[in-house]
Design a protein around this motif. Structure first.
Motif, PDB file in Angstrom:
ATOM      1  N   ASP A 112      39.612  27.237  45.874  1.00  0.00           N
ATOM      2  CA  ASP A 112      40.859  28.054  45.989  1.00  0.00           C
ATOM      3  C   ASP A 112      40.664  29.560  46.401  1.00  0.00           C
ATOM      4  OD1 ASP A 112      43.366  28.679  45.676  1.00  0.00           O
ATOM      5  OD2 ASP A 112      43.473  28.969  43.629  1.00  0.00           O
ATOM      6  N   TYR A 113      40.551  29.558  47.697  1.00  0.00           N
ATOM      7  CA  TYR A 113      40.094  30.951  48.079  1.00  0.00           C
ATOM      8  C   TYR A 113      40.801  31.179  49.669  1.00  0.00           C
ATOM      9  CZ  TYR A 113      36.926  28.284  51.240  1.00  0.00           C
ATOM     10  OH  TYR A 113      36.580  27.187  52.259  1.00  0.00           O
ATOM     11  N   SER A 114      41.092  32.337  49.711  1.00  0.00           N
ATOM     12  CA  SER A 114      41.816  33.063  51.168  1.00  0.00           C
ATOM     13  C   SER A 114      41.677  34.491  50.930  1.00  0.00           C
ATOM     14  CB  SER A 114      42.869  32.355  51.311  1.00  0.00           C
ATOM     15  OG  SER A 114      44.043  32.839  50.392  1.00  0.00           O
ATOM     16  N   LEU A 115      42.009  35.172  51.952  1.00  0.00           N
ATOM     17  CA  LEU A 115      42.192  36.444  52.116  1.00  0.00           C
ATOM     18  C   LEU A 115      43.521  36.951  52.538  1.00  0.00           C
ATOM     19  CD1 LEU A 115      38.577  37.635  53.547  1.00  0.00           C
ATOM     20  CD2 LEU A 115      39.480  37.566  51.083  1.00  0.00           C
ATOM     21  N   SER A 116      44.241  37.629  52.180  1.00  0.00           N
ATOM     22  CA  SER A 116      45.323  37.992  52.414  1.00  0.00           C
ATOM     23  C   SER A 116      45.824  39.391  53.548  1.00  0.00           C
ATOM     24  CB  SER A 116      46.250  38.383  51.151  1.00  0.00           C
ATOM     25  OG  SER A 116      45.883  39.250  50.283  1.00  0.00           O
ATOM     26  N   SER A 117      44.966  40.268  53.538  1.00  0.00           N
ATOM     27  CA  SER A 117      44.902  41.188  54.269  1.00  0.00           C
ATOM     28  C   SER A 117      43.583  41.711  54.790  1.00  0.00           C
ATOM     29  CB  SER A 117      45.607  42.277  53.777  1.00  0.00           C
ATOM     30  OG  SER A 117      45.271  42.716  52.641  1.00  0.00           O
ATOM     31  N   PRO A 118      43.507  42.693  55.527  1.00  0.00           N
ATOM     32  CA  PRO A 118      42.130  43.391  55.822  1.00  0.00           C
ATOM     33  C   PRO A 118      41.890  44.266  54.212  1.00  0.00           C
ATOM     34  CG  PRO A 118      43.637  43.763  57.587  1.00  0.00           C
ATOM     35  CD  PRO A 118      44.191  43.176  56.905  1.00  0.00           C
ATOM     36  N   GLU A 119      42.748  44.958  53.804  1.00  0.00           N
ATOM     37  CA  GLU A 119      42.648  45.723  52.395  1.00  0.00           C
ATOM     38  C   GLU A 119      42.047  44.271  51.333  1.00  0.00           C
ATOM     39  OE1 GLU A 119      45.469  45.687  54.369  1.00  0.00           O
ATOM     40  OE2 GLU A 119      45.053  47.390  55.258  1.00  0.00           O
ATOM     41  N   ASN A 120      42.667  43.578  51.305  1.00  0.00           N
ATOM     42  CA  ASN A 120      42.174  42.288  50.247  1.00  0.00           C
ATOM     43  C   ASN A 120      40.812  41.949  50.609  1.00  0.00           C
ATOM     44  OD1 ASN A 120      42.558  39.005  49.717  1.00  0.00           O
ATOM     45  ND2 ASN A 120      42.340  40.516  48.154  1.00  0.00           N
ATOM     46  N   ALA A 121      40.430  42.092  51.808  1.00  0.00           N
ATOM     47  CA  ALA A 121      38.817  41.708  52.343  1.00  0.00           C
ATOM     48  C   ALA A 121      37.852  42.762  51.848  1.00  0.00           C
ATOM     49  CB  ALA A 121      38.555  41.628  53.981  1.00  0.00           C
ATOM     50  N   LYS A 122      38.412  44.013  51.929  1.00  0.00           N
ATOM     51  CA  LYS A 122      37.772  44.962  51.148  1.00  0.00           C
ATOM     52  C   LYS A 122      37.783  44.921  49.889  1.00  0.00           C
ATOM     53  CE  LYS A 122      39.022  48.373  54.890  1.00  0.00           C
ATOM     54  NZ  LYS A 122      39.726  49.575  55.306  1.00  0.00           N
ATOM     55  N   GLU A 123      38.703  44.418  49.101  1.00  0.00           N
ATOM     56  CA  GLU A 123      38.617  44.454  47.604  1.00  0.00           C
ATOM     57  C   GLU A 123      37.386  43.180  47.397  1.00  0.00           C
ATOM     58  OE1 GLU A 123      43.341  45.391  47.021  1.00  0.00           O
ATOM     59  OE2 GLU A 123      42.564  43.186  46.639  1.00  0.00           O
ATOM     60  N   VAL A 124      37.495  42.059  47.971  1.00  0.00           N
ATOM     61  CA  VAL A 124      36.604  41.059  47.787  1.00  0.00           C
ATOM     62  C   VAL A 124      35.139  41.554  48.294  1.00  0.00           C
ATOM     63  CG1 VAL A 124      35.929  38.921  48.595  1.00  0.00           C
ATOM     64  CG2 VAL A 124      38.253  39.077  47.998  1.00  0.00           C
ATOM     65  N   ALA A 125      34.970  42.307  49.043  1.00  0.00           N
ATOM     66  CA  ALA A 125      33.616  43.008  49.524  1.00  0.00           C
ATOM     67  C   ALA A 125      33.307  43.825  48.364  1.00  0.00           C
ATOM     68  CB  ALA A 125      33.820  43.712  50.912  1.00  0.00           C
ATOM     69  N   ASP A 126      33.933  44.715  47.820  1.00  0.00           N
ATOM     70  CA  ASP A 126      33.591  45.427  46.790  1.00  0.00           C
ATOM     71  C   ASP A 126      33.316  44.812  45.692  1.00  0.00           C
ATOM     72  OD1 ASP A 126      34.415  47.677  48.165  1.00  0.00           O
ATOM     73  OD2 ASP A 126      36.289  47.974  47.437  1.00  0.00           O
ATOM     74  N   TYR A 127      33.957  43.531  45.328  1.00  0.00           N
ATOM     75  CA  TYR A 127      33.598  42.740  44.168  1.00  0.00           C
ATOM     76  C   TYR A 127      32.404  42.105  44.469  1.00  0.00           C
ATOM     77  CZ  TYR A 127      33.368  38.371  41.152  1.00  0.00           C
ATOM     78  OH  TYR A 127      32.877  37.598  40.484  1.00  0.00           O
ATOM     79  N   LEU A 128      31.933  41.536  45.784  1.00  0.00           N
ATOM     80  CA  LEU A 128      30.457  40.848  45.854  1.00  0.00           C
ATOM     81  C   LEU A 128      29.463  41.970  45.899  1.00  0.00           C
ATOM     82  CD1 LEU A 128      31.811  38.534  48.955  1.00  0.00           C
ATOM     83  CD2 LEU A 128      31.163  37.941  46.576  1.00  0.00           C
ATOM     84  N   TYR A 129      29.611  43.110  46.117  1.00  0.00           N
ATOM     85  CA  TYR A 129      28.770  43.958  46.346  1.00  0.00           C
ATOM     86  C   TYR A 129      28.208  44.459  44.806  1.00  0.00           C
ATOM     87  CZ  TYR A 129      25.833  48.109  46.953  1.00  0.00           C
ATOM     88  OH  TYR A 129      24.709  48.929  46.846  1.00  0.00           O
ATOM     89  N   GLU A 130      29.370  44.761  43.910  1.00  0.00           N
ATOM     90  CA  GLU A 130      29.090  45.412  42.796  1.00  0.00           C
ATOM     91  C   GLU A 130      28.454  44.367  41.747  1.00  0.00           C
ATOM     92  OE1 GLU A 130      32.911  46.916  41.622  1.00  0.00           O
ATOM     93  OE2 GLU A 130      32.866  48.498  43.113  1.00  0.00           O
ATOM     94  N   ARG A 131      28.999  43.085  41.920  1.00  0.00           N
ATOM     95  CA  ARG A 131      28.710  41.960  41.009  1.00  0.00           C
ATOM     96  C   ARG A 131      27.397  41.010  41.492  1.00  0.00           C
ATOM     97  NH1 ARG A 131      31.106  45.009  38.314  1.00  0.00           N
ATOM     98  NH2 ARG A 131      32.745  44.978  37.062  1.00  0.00           N
ATOM     99  N   PHE A 132      27.122  41.447  42.725  1.00  0.00           N
ATOM    100  CA  PHE A 132      25.904  40.186  43.055  1.00  0.00           C
ATOM    101  C   PHE A 132      24.765  40.966  43.834  1.00  0.00           C
ATOM    102  CE2 PHE A 132      29.740  37.688  42.327  1.00  0.00           C
ATOM    103  CZ  PHE A 132      29.264  36.596  41.732  1.00  0.00           C
ATOM    104  N   LEU A 133      25.209  42.025  44.447  1.00  0.00           N
ATOM    105  CA  LEU A 133      24.380  42.701  45.434  1.00  0.00           C
ATOM    106  C   LEU A 133      23.618  44.130  44.919  1.00  0.00           C
ATOM    107  CD1 LEU A 133      26.189  41.980  48.523  1.00  0.00           C
ATOM    108  CD2 LEU A 133      24.318  40.866  47.892  1.00  0.00           C
TER     109      LEU A 133
END
Length: 322
Positions: A112-133
């Motif tokens: 269950d995944y999707s991105l709703s906007s460029p801003e949402n893509a940035k939010e997901v990138a923040d999450y991935l970086y902070e929690r996994f990288l």
């Protein structure tokens, strides 16, 4: 002047070594985490067969969803073992020189995944970086994974924005990590990941030559080889290409017997300068079938030495095939 010139060459070569994603001797990438019977992560890494291990999957995220993951029976999903306990196993794999990436997405029927906007893509990138990288505490403990894999199998929108934001992090934080994409083999169009791949930001492209009859192995290798050539033309030379395959006939349509892969497919694929190796779905099927054992020596290729070329007024490192 001579000493300054030598110092410049050494500096550039060291930077190139740190940040380059160009192939070395090739290898096998494998997806791990989708069947509890495949064994633990350390055992997979200790096999000596894999260069890259892709943890599958972060399968719920974006558009306001609370992120969630599914590593089959290995942790969290009804098991007693929490995913934070994978931290030590991930570190052991990395200490062996194996790159461990988190794969996001997966098959639509259990994701269950999707991105709703460029801003949402940035939010997901923040999450991935902070929690996994970043090494901060996250679902897998205090890990610094080696990158993010896009196994996107629905929607086309905003994955390019996600790639750009993750690329921003690796360019500005002082730590290079890898981006990979696992597109299906059709190229006209490229399903779901066409816009993202067009950014040219992906170090690894794991082309899935299965479950698509037009470019998968059925009665012969022509469809696979023709599709491979299209991908070679499509992908920039600094992006590494992998032949993505099922590790057993039970893993998906398009299974190529090991002898056919060794004798007919790999000799052709390795003619491409950006050939890097083979991607397998998945570790469980590989354990059952012994596929990587049968192909590993043929997957490898000559190392790519570094040369220094004079360009205009500067010295730039370059890579050429031996």
């Amino acid at each position: 002047m001579a000493s300054q010139r030598l110092a410049s060459i050494i500096l550039l070569l060291s930077l190139f070594t740190i940040s380059s994603s160009r192939p070395d001797n090739g290898g096998i990438a494998v997806y791990w985490g989708q069947d509890g019977r495949e064994g633990d992560l350390v055992t997979a890494c200790n096999s000596g067969n894999y260069k890259i291990v892709l943890l599958a999957f972060l399968n719920k995220f974006g558009a306001g969803r609370t992120p969630a993951w599914n590593f089959a029976g290995h942790c969290d999903n009804g098991a007693s073992k929490k995913c934070t306990e994978l931290e030590s196993e991930i570190r052991q794999c990395q200490e062996k020189g194996i790159r461990v990436l988190l794969s996001i997405g997966g098959a639509p029927h259990y994701s269950d995944y999707s991105l709703s906007s460029p801003e949402n893509a940035k939010e997901v990138a923040d999450y991935l970086y902070e929690r996994f990288l970043s090494g901060q505490f996250g679902p897998l403990g205090n890990v610094m994974l080696d990158g993010i894999d896009f196994d996107i199998e629905k929607t086309e929108d905003y994955w390019d924005d996600l790639a750009r934001k993750l690329d921003f992090f690796r360019r500005t934080t002082g730590r290079y990590f890898y981006l990979s994409a696992a597109p299906q083999c059709p190229t006209n169009p490229i399903y779901y990941l066409g816009k993202a791949i067009a950014t040219k930001l992906f170090d690894y492209i794991f082309v899935q030559f299965y479950n698509n009859p037009s470019c998968s192995y059925t009665t012969g290798t022509n469809a696979v080889l023709n599709s491979w050539d299209q991908w070679v033309d499509l992908v920039p030379s600094n992006n590494s290409l992998f032949v993505g395959l099922p590790a057993a006939s039970s893993a998906g349509n398009g299974y190529i017997p090991a002898e056919v892969l060794n004798d007919q497919v790999l000799p052709h694929a390795k003619q491409a300068s950006n050939y890097e190796g083979v991607m397998l779905w998945d570790r469980y099927r590989d354990v059952q079938n012994g596929y990587s054992n049968s192909i590993l020596s043929n997957v490898l290729k000559s190392k790519l030495p570094v040369s220094v070329e004079s360009v205009s007024d500067g010295i730039y490192p370059s890579v050429y095939k031996a």
